[in-house]
Design a protein around this motif. Structure first.
Motif, PDB file in Angstrom:
ATOM      1  N   ASP A  58      70.220  21.016  16.402  1.00 13.82           N
ATOM      2  CA  ASP A  58      70.595  21.024  14.994  1.00 13.82           C
ATOM      3  C   ASP A  58      72.109  21.206  14.886  1.00 13.82           C
ATOM      4  OD1 ASP A  58      70.691  21.189  12.310  1.00 13.82           O
ATOM      5  OD2 ASP A  58      69.124  22.707  12.096  1.00 13.82           O
ATOM      6  N   GLN A  68      66.266  24.798  21.500  1.00 17.81           N
ATOM      7  CA  GLN A  68      67.302  24.820  20.466  1.00 17.81           C
ATOM      8  C   GLN A  68      68.402  25.803  20.809  1.00 17.81           C
ATOM      9  OE1 GLN A  68      68.046  23.791  16.969  1.00 17.81           O
ATOM     10  NE2 GLN A  68      67.357  22.105  18.201  1.00 17.81           N
ATOM     11  N   GLN A 110      72.806  13.602  14.807  1.00 14.75           N
ATOM     12  CA  GLN A 110      71.481  14.225  14.854  1.00 14.75           C
ATOM     13  C   GLN A 110      70.342  13.249  14.592  1.00 14.75           C
ATOM     14  OE1 GLN A 110      72.052  17.935  12.888  1.00 14.75           O
ATOM     15  NE2 GLN A 110      69.874  18.224  12.717  1.00 14.75           N
ATOM     16  N   ARG A 153      67.426  17.500  21.465  1.00 19.16           N
ATOM     17  CA  ARG A 153      67.549  17.482  20.011  1.00 19.16           C
ATOM     18  C   ARG A 153      68.073  18.831  19.560  1.00 19.16           C
ATOM     19  NH1 ARG A 153      62.348  14.923  17.490  1.00 19.16           N
ATOM     20  NH2 ARG A 153      63.597  15.084  15.637  1.00 19.16           N
ATOM     21  N   SER A 202      63.933  13.068  25.168  1.00 21.07           N
ATOM     22  CA  SER A 202      63.322  13.499  23.908  1.00 21.07           C
ATOM     23  C   SER A 202      63.562  14.983  23.638  1.00 21.07           C
ATOM     24  CB  SER A 202      61.832  13.189  23.919  1.00 21.07           C
ATOM     25  OG  SER A 202      61.217  13.898  24.960  1.00 21.07           O
TER      26      SER A 202
END
Lengths: 280, 170
Positions: free
Chosen positions: B30, B135, B15, B28, B25
């Motif tokens: 979690d 996400q 991460q 990403r 970019s």
């Protein structure tokens, strides 16, 4: 006896039922206490954070280094398509830039002499520390990177970080060997800025991963797409004249007081590898 | 326990790696949240919440955000996922994907509540929505892989008590 057994079992069942909720409440209270402690008592990098950085970042540095070497091997020895054409183009570009550099050097020296004559503060930086980006913030809500230089290299909180293309951000936390940099595109970032052409003033704040917003620009100010945005030097974090970006869009609200200006940073913040930290 | 620690360390390393940043970019995700979801499905509530809290704390120490923010959101996520998955077959791929979506929603909501109520900091709706959707999509895509890898690497030793009586519905 039977009633007693039923009562005990009911109590046990109730305990089992409430136990997770009690644990959850305790954990939430503990987390909120930590939040308060961090915000009010120890806003600087704590021992805990410093320890975590010291554990994870050396590993991260090794992984990044291996990946960079592999990538370098691919780019330097295998993927050599169009290298000859690029080489020729770059040579021509160097010749042009060499001429421009001589001109600017002359202008810079002249400006330095004039500033000294007028008793102004020098615009040069005594020290620029080169650092490598070795990590990013684990939270998808933050635009922050970690670099491999820290307080042992003379870094401290709130110093400007740049590349040859322009402003990157500022240091927000400094551990002995590592420092974290708040990028321009983070929502917590704010830089006092000027439109270079018209000297119109505003504040550049992070908007999304790729864009910033120039706020509080007077509705009567002349702002056009393509205008260059530079740091104004106010606040003494970002030196005056540092390139921030170019105006990507200007929206005019019919009843607003200010322009809505979108700014595209000149630095590709998604591809940061090495940066310069301007230690004043 | 060592394998759990290694799993958390790998998730944190992946991460915080700038390599993902250079690939794109927007890439990403979690990963630690996915680890929390996995253990919340298989472990007892208390263990899952404490693990969520500790993972969140590790996340916070490496993040520029306030210490305790992820610890809070991840322990709450562990509680919600564990409570709602009582009568669900945790091994089911659909269940894992659905609970991952739920976890992303709870985590985002908890984070926003803390930011707005306790820190008086507001976020632009467009930023919230774009980050949430990105996400959600990435987590849902990665959830089966993460659960599979964790299944292979970590054997859930302390199977939750409520699973012994329950009948799977999903």
């Amino acid at each position: 006896m039977g009633v007693w057994t039923v009562g005990t079992e009911t109590m046990k069942a109730l305990n089992e039922h409430w136990k997770p909720i009690v644990v959850l409440l305790c954990l939430i209270l503990l987390a909120l206490a930590l939040t308060t402690v961090k915000t009010r008592v120890a806003p600087q990098t704590s021992l805990l954070e410093s320890a975590a950085l010291s554990v994870v970042m050396p590993l991260q540095q090794v992984i990044t280094s291996i990946a960079q070497r592999l990538s370098g091997f691919w780019q330097r020895y295998i993927n050599l398509v169009q290298v000859r054409q690029e080489n020729l183009r770059l040579q021509r570009q160097v010749e042009v830039l060499q001429g421009q550099l001589t001109h600017y050097q002359e202008a810079s020296l002249q400006q330095q002499r004039l500033r000294e004559l007028l008793g102004f503060r020098s615009l040069t930086f005594p020290q620029a520390v080169v650092a490598e980006v070795i990590g990013i913030d684990p939270s998808p809500w933050s635009e922050v990177v970690t670099m491999n230089k820290g307080s042992r290299d003379g870094l401290r909180k709130d110093i400007a970080v740049v590349t040859h293309q322009g402003l990157v951000g500022r240091t927000i936390e400094v551990a002995p060997h590592y420092a974290t940099v708040l990028l321009l595109t983070d929502r917590r970032s704010a830089v006092d800025a000027l439109i270079q052409r018209t000297r119109a003033r505003g504040i550049v704040v992070g908007k999304s991963r790729r864009l910033c917003e120039l706020r509080y620009v007077d509705l009567h100010a002349d702002v056009q797409v393509g205008d260059t945005v530079v740091a104004s030097g106010l606040g003494e974090v970002y030196p005056k004249g540092l390139l921030i970006g170019t105006v990507a869009a200007v929206h005019q609200k019919p009843h607003g007081l200010f322009h809505e200006v979108e700014v595209q940073p000149t630095v590709d913040l998604a591809k940061l590898e090495e940066v310069l930290v301007l230690v004043p | 326990m060592v394998s759990v620690a290694v799993a958390i360390l790998i998730a944190l390393l992946a991460q915080t790696s700038p390599l993902l940043f250079t690939v794109g970019s927007g890439l990403r995700v979690d990963l630690t949240l996915l680890v929390v979801v996995y253990f919340s499905l298989f472990w007892s509530a208390e263990r899952a919440m404490v693990l969520g809290f500790l993972i969140g704390l590790c996340h916070d120490t490496l993040s520029s955000e306030v210490l305790g923010l992820s610890a809070l959101s991840k322990s709450l996520t562990a509680f919600v996922v564990h409570t709602l998955s009582r009568h669900v077959q945790a091994q089911s791929l659909i269940a894992q994907v659905l609970f991952t979506s739920l976890a992303v929603a709870v985590d985002t909501l908890a984070r926003l509540v803390v930011l707005v109520v306790f820190q008086l900091r507001t976020l632009a709706l467009s930023v919230v929505l774009s980050t949430f959707v990105q996400q959600l999509l990435l987590s849902v895509l990665l959830a089966p892989c993460v659960c599979y890898v964790l299944n292979m690497a970590v054997k859930p030793g302390h199977v939750r008590q409520d699973k012994r009586q329950s009948h799977g519905t999903l």
